[in-house]
Design an enzyme around this catalytic site. Structure first.
Site, PDB file in Angstrom:
ATOM      1  N   PHE A 243      15.451  25.971  44.668  1.00 15.68           N
ATOM      2  CA  PHE A 243      16.577  26.855  44.351  1.00 15.68           C
ATOM      3  C   PHE A 243      17.083  26.644  42.922  1.00 15.68           C
ATOM      4  CE2 PHE A 243      16.388  26.075  48.890  1.00 15.68           C
ATOM      5  CZ  PHE A 243      16.241  27.374  49.354  1.00 15.68           C
TER       6      PHE A 243
ATOM      7  N   SER B  53      16.469  18.450  32.680  1.00 17.83           N
ATOM      8  CA  SER B  53      16.246  18.017  34.060  1.00 17.83           C
ATOM      9  C   SER B  53      15.061  17.056  34.200  1.00 17.83           C
ATOM     10  CB  SER B  53      16.020  19.297  34.881  1.00 17.83           C
ATOM     11  OG  SER B  53      15.239  19.094  35.998  1.00 17.83           O
TER      12      SER B  53
ATOM     13  N   GLY C 271      12.097  15.807  37.060  1.00 13.87           N
ATOM     14  CA  GLY C 271      11.450  16.018  38.355  1.00 13.87           C
ATOM     15  C   GLY C 271      11.121  14.684  39.006  1.00 13.87           C
TER      16      GLY C 271
ATOM     17  N   GLU D 116      22.943  23.683  27.633  1.00 15.98           N
ATOM     18  CA  GLU D 116      23.768  24.061  28.793  1.00 15.98           C
ATOM     19  C   GLU D 116      24.480  25.404  28.621  1.00 15.98           C
ATOM     20  OE1 GLU D 116      26.208  20.913  30.325  1.00 15.98           O
ATOM     21  OE2 GLU D 116      24.612  19.424  30.184  1.00 15.98           O
TER      22      GLU D 116
ATOM     23  N   THR E 101      25.720  26.727  26.081  1.00 12.96           N
ATOM     24  CA  THR E 101      26.846  26.778  25.136  1.00 12.96           C
ATOM     25  C   THR E 101      26.425  27.316  23.768  1.00 12.96           C
ATOM     26  OG1 THR E 101      26.480  24.526  24.342  1.00 12.96           O
ATOM     27  CG2 THR E 101      27.978  24.779  26.218  1.00 12.96           C
TER      28      THR E 101
ATOM     29  N   ARG F  38      23.847  17.217  53.633  1.00 13.89           N
ATOM     30  CA  ARG F  38      25.184  17.207  53.022  1.00 13.89           C
ATOM     31  C   ARG F  38      26.115  18.208  53.715  1.00 13.89           C
ATOM     32  NH1 ARG F  38      26.408  18.514  46.695  1.00 13.89           N
ATOM     33  NH2 ARG F  38      25.011  20.237  47.164  1.00 13.89           N
TER      34      ARG F  38
ATOM     35  N   TYR G  62      20.148   6.239  40.517  1.00 10.87           N
ATOM     36  CA  TYR G  62      20.687   7.430  41.169  1.00 10.87           C
ATOM     37  C   TYR G  62      21.495   6.982  42.384  1.00 10.87           C
ATOM     38  CZ  TYR G  62      20.562  12.092  43.325  1.00 10.87           C
ATOM     39  OH  TYR G  62      20.883  13.311  43.879  1.00 10.87           O
TER      40      TYR G  62
HETATM   41  C1  LIG Z   1      20.510  19.209  46.072  1.00 13.43           C
HETATM   42  C2  LIG Z   1      20.343  19.057  44.590  1.00 13.43           C
HETATM   43  C3  LIG Z   1      19.326  18.262  44.104  1.00 13.43           C
HETATM   44  C4  LIG Z   1      19.157  18.115  42.717  1.00 13.43           C
HETATM   45  N1  LIG Z   1      18.123  17.354  42.257  1.00 13.43           N
HETATM   46  C5  LIG Z   1      17.906  17.265  40.925  1.00 13.43           C
HETATM   47  C6  LIG Z   1      16.787  16.529  40.416  1.00 13.43           C
HETATM   48  O1  LIG Z   1      15.980  15.978  41.172  1.00 13.43           O
HETATM   49  N2  LIG Z   1      16.621  16.488  39.080  1.00 13.43           N
HETATM   50  C7  LIG Z   1      17.465  17.135  38.229  1.00 13.43           C
HETATM   51  O2  LIG Z   1      17.245  17.091  37.023  1.00 13.43           O
HETATM   52  N3  LIG Z   1      18.539  17.795  38.692  1.00 13.43           N
HETATM   53  C8  LIG Z   1      18.773  17.904  39.993  1.00 13.43           C
HETATM   54  N4  LIG Z   1      19.852  18.617  40.459  1.00 13.43           N
HETATM   55  C9  LIG Z   1      20.758  19.282  39.519  1.00 13.43           C
HETATM   56  C10 LIG Z   1      20.309  20.707  39.139  1.00 13.43           C
HETATM   57  O3  LIG Z   1      19.411  21.219  40.100  1.00 13.43           O
HETATM   58  C11 LIG Z   1      19.667  20.676  37.772  1.00 13.43           C
HETATM   59  O4  LIG Z   1      20.656  20.462  36.801  1.00 13.43           O
HETATM   60  C12 LIG Z   1      18.865  21.927  37.412  1.00 13.43           C
HETATM   61  O5  LIG Z   1      18.187  21.683  36.220  1.00 13.43           O
HETATM   62  C13 LIG Z   1      19.731  23.153  37.254  1.00 13.43           C
HETATM   63  O6  LIG Z   1      18.885  24.256  37.318  1.00 13.43           O
HETATM   64  P1  LIG Z   1      19.435  25.673  37.763  1.00 13.43           P
HETATM   65  O7  LIG Z   1      18.289  26.620  37.587  1.00 13.43           O
HETATM   66  O8  LIG Z   1      20.044  25.655  39.078  1.00 13.43           O
HETATM   67  O9  LIG Z   1      20.512  25.923  36.628  1.00 13.43           O
HETATM   68  P2  LIG Z   1      22.003  26.478  36.735  1.00 13.43           P
HETATM   69  O10 LIG Z   1      22.779  25.653  37.675  1.00 13.43           O
HETATM   70  O11 LIG Z   1      21.990  27.938  36.966  1.00 13.43           O
HETATM   71  O12 LIG Z   1      22.493  26.195  35.251  1.00 13.43           O
HETATM   72  C14 LIG Z   1      22.657  24.902  34.759  1.00 13.43           C
HETATM   73  C15 LIG Z   1      23.196  24.974  33.318  1.00 13.43           C
HETATM   74  O13 LIG Z   1      22.221  25.565  32.478  1.00 13.43           O
HETATM   75  C16 LIG Z   1      22.726  26.756  31.860  1.00 13.43           C
HETATM   76  N5  LIG Z   1      21.616  27.708  31.832  1.00 13.43           N
HETATM   77  C17 LIG Z   1      20.923  28.181  32.887  1.00 13.43           C
HETATM   78  N6  LIG Z   1      19.942  28.991  32.451  1.00 13.43           N
HETATM   79  C18 LIG Z   1      20.025  29.037  31.109  1.00 13.43           C
HETATM   80  C19 LIG Z   1      19.293  29.709  30.091  1.00 13.43           C
HETATM   81  N7  LIG Z   1      18.260  30.488  30.365  1.00 13.43           N
HETATM   82  N8  LIG Z   1      19.678  29.529  28.809  1.00 13.43           N
HETATM   83  C20 LIG Z   1      20.717  28.733  28.488  1.00 13.43           C
HETATM   84  N9  LIG Z   1      21.453  28.069  29.413  1.00 13.43           N
HETATM   85  C21 LIG Z   1      21.092  28.221  30.707  1.00 13.43           C
HETATM   86  C22 LIG Z   1      23.886  27.174  32.725  1.00 13.43           C
HETATM   87  O14 LIG Z   1      24.825  27.935  31.991  1.00 13.43           O
HETATM   88  C23 LIG Z   1      24.436  25.832  33.177  1.00 13.43           C
HETATM   89  O15 LIG Z   1      25.242  25.287  32.180  1.00 13.43           O
HETATM   90  C24 LIG Z   1      20.041  18.773  41.834  1.00 13.43           C
HETATM   91  C25 LIG Z   1      21.056  19.576  42.350  1.00 13.43           C
HETATM   92  C26 LIG Z   1      21.215  19.721  43.705  1.00 13.43           C
HETATM   93  C27 LIG Z   1      22.312  20.600  44.228  1.00 13.43           C
END
Ligand SMILES: Cc1cc2nc3c(=O)[nH]c(=O)nc-3n(C[C@H](O)[C@H](O)[C@H](O)COP(=O)(O)OP(=O)(O)OC[C@H]3O[C@@H](n4cnc5c(N)ncnc54)[C@H](O)[C@@H]3O)c2cc1C
Length: 561
Positions: free
Chosen positions: A212, A223, A225, A272, A274, A418, A479
């Site tokens: 998702f 991020s 992986g 992010e 910004t 959760r 973590y």
């Molecule tokens: C259950 C769960 C597990 C997770 N596990 C991990 C993990 O294993 N590793 C990890 O790194 N993170 C993890 N996360 C955190 C999150 O998934 C990461 O931060 C992920 O990279 C966010 O991706 P997203 O597509 O959902 O971005 P979003 O939540 O949609 O956006 C995140 C940020 O990026 C910005 N953004 C999005 N797209 C763009 C774009 N195209 N250009 C410029 N800015 C943009 C948004 O404005 C926001 O500030 C987890 C979160 C949850 C809820």
């Protein structure tokens, strides 16, 4: 109406993942008694959530004329002011976000959600937003856990729009010679992997949120992986990228390396939302691994396991993953293991646990590691050999491949638990950091105590447990998962007190503010401490250059709300 060509599968607006899915607990009879005992609770409370119909959103602020002009720019079908679209783009998936969603308290939804279809449209939308003083939040999967996608309500802005990039999900080109793929950043994790796998490749970027979340979000948050130890974090996988900012378009050179001054690309990765919208990236891809072998090992102490990872990482032969749970997380993992159905399996398991205890791998000190190797058969074998030797040198006991298989099969499932815990008024949060090997154990102990003390200070007997994952030759990430009974009526304050204590402790003990979740809104109060005042000024100067009117994702990363 939202863009019908990209209508999403049914996902929970109030929680994690598919509406049709939950975490199975029926086959884990030890779980509830263990939780009650650990949290010193006599019984569980119920914290029901509001229904969709009960959620009331503040009315959209964009006036009719502005909205009509916005629709002319993006196309009528690509602009939505509908409740479901605004609600699902109002918050991310942090604990605080879920608290708000479950109560239907949505203070700052976007006034409209826009689904651009290409880079040109993104540029036009930013021009429009800048000319009309409308703030813009780029949105990928919305899985931010640091308040990254919540629009800020700022004076001086006419309104806020969210740009959901899911329609920009095309793989533009795969180069099998250079092993690169050019991809639009709205592509989700599964879409990207399926497209690459069909051609025999993988990106090998699997955050736990993989199903998702999307490429743009990964790049914008730096991020990591689950197999980043071998393949690197997302910033290592991006060869070049394109950013559309309110000041114009930037495209970095697609070359493997360069000495042309400081690297602009790395300034944009982690921005992010910004500085602008990252619309496209050229990614370093890999051939699908021939071999994937995951297995379990037990250590007599956390220190032994840490030493095994350090020695492996410093040997030069790097496995895909060495994920070491601390004693408390190890205990929880065992409690969450499904009860075997067949009698023979039950007996084998009982005997295995008895044996481990006899050999000194017993709670409350024993720690479990999942070791994974991937790649062509020869290098996977060599990497495994080095890692297993380092583990054995540090007293590990091999518990076989069943533990590894279970981890692989269930690696995206735990977030569903959760929601169940929240239904029972349990605080569940995670936080992460990284530091060098010489400080790792001290940092682990200090953060754990700081969290548990802060929770106890509010009368809740919570626990924090952790794992070491994402390892490097010079250090690793930590973590933490936190669970505690919610303090009724003061749930948000309880979280804030815990978060402040943990983050202050991380900063005092040589950890980074974030290894992979990013800064967003929640970590922004500490960003000056992380970067230093001069460092922060440099990034703010870049922001002024690319986003002179400050419309891009205000209140995140570089400034507090
Ligand atoms: C259950 C769960 C597990 C997770 N596990 C991990 C993990 O294993 N590793 C990890 O790194 N993170 C993890 N996360 C955190 C999150 O998934 C990461 O931060 C992920 O990279 C966010 O991706 P997203 O597509 O959902 O971005 P979003 O939540 O949609 O956006 C995140 C940020 O990026 C910005 N953004 C999005 N797209 C763009 C774009 N195209 N250009 C410029 N800015 C943009 C948004 O404005 C926001 O500030 C987890 C979160 C949850 C809820």
């Amino acid at each position: 109406m939202s863009n019908p060509s990209v209508e999403p599968v049914a996902v929970k607006w109030w929680g994690w993942g598919l509406e049709s899915k939950t975490y199975p607990l029926d086959d884990k009879p030890q779980f509830w008694p263990y939780l009650l005992k650990t949290l010193r609770l006599a019984e569980l409370r119920e914290c029901p959530r509001v229904t969709y119909e009960q959620v009331r959103l503040p009315a959209p602020r964009l006036d009719g004329r502005t909205l009509a002009r916005l629709k002319r720019v993006a196309g009528v079908a690509n602009v939505s002011t509908q409740k479901r679209d605004r609600l699902t783009h109002s918050l991310g998936k942090s604990y605080l976000d879920l608290l708000s969603l479950r109560r239907g308290i949505i203070r700052s939804p976007p006034d409209a959600v826009v689904y651009p279809e290409d880079e040109g449209e993104v540029a036009e939308l930013l021009d429009f937003a800048q000319a009309n003083r409308i703030s813009v939040v780029p949105f990928a999967g919305g899985s931010s856990v640091v308040g990254g996608v919540e629009p800020a309500r700022r004076r001086g802005f006419k309104g806020a729009i969210t740009l959901d990039l899911r329609a920009m999900n095309h793989v533009v080109d795969v180069d099998p010679v250079s092993l690169t793929a050019t991809v639009e950043t709205g592509i989700s994790g599964p879409e990207l992997e399926e497209a690459l796998n069909r051609k025999g490749f993988t990106l090998a970027h699997f955050p736990q949120s993989f199903q998702f979340s999307a490429l743009g979000g990964w790049i914008a948050t730096r991020s990591a992986g689950q197999v980043s130890t071998k393949y690197g974090k997302i910033e290592d996988m991006v060869e070049s990228l394109t950013l559309v900012s309110p000041s114009g378009r930037l495209e970095t050179r697609a070359v493997p390396a360069s000495a042309s001054g400081p690297e602009l690309k790395q300034l944009l990765i982690g921005s992010e939302g910004t500085l602008g919208v990252i619309t496209k990236a050229k990614l370093r891809i890999k051939r699908l691994p021939e071999v994937r072998k995951y297995e379990g090992l037990m250590f007599k102490s956390f220190r032994d396991g840490i030493n095994a990872i350090r020695e492996t990482m410093q040997s030069g032969l790097i496995p895909a993953m060495m994920r070491l749970s601390d004693p408390y997380e190890t205990e929880v993992s065992l409690v969450l293991a499904s009860e075997p159905r067949r009698l023979t399996e039950k007996v084998t398991r009982k005997f295995g646990l008895w044996m481990l205890e006899r050999l000194g791998y017993a709670s409350p000190r024993a720690c479990m590691m999942i070791l994974g190797v991937e790649g062509d058969a020869a290098s996977a074998k060599a990497e495994r050999q080095v890692a297993v030797r380092a583990c054995k040198r540090n007293g590990a006991f091999a518990i076989g491949s069943a533990a590894g298989r279970t981890w692989l099969n269930e690696r995206f499932e735990l977030p569903y638990l959760r929601d169940i815990l929240l239904d029972h008024c349990i605080l569940v949060d995670t936080l992460e950091t990284a530091t060098t090997w010489n400080r790792l154990e001290t940092l682990h102990g200090a953060v754990k105590s700081s969290i548990e003390d802060a929770l106890a200070g509010m009368g809740a007997s919570g626990v924090a447990f952790a794992h070491v994952s994402h390892a490097y030759p010079d250090g690793a990430s930590l973590y933490f998962t936190i669970i505690a009974p919610q303090v009724k009526g003061r749930e948000a304050q309880q979280w804030l007190r815990m978060k402040k204590a943990a983050t202050n402790c991380i900063m005092r003990n040589g950890g980074t503010l974030s290894h992979h979740h990013g800064i967003g809104k929640d970590h922004a109060p500490w960003i000056r401490q992380e970067l230093g005042a001069d460092g922060l000024d440099v990034l703010r100067a870049v922001k002024r250059q690319l986003d002179p009117k400050g419309i891009m994702n205000p209140g995140k990363l570089l400034e507090s709300s």
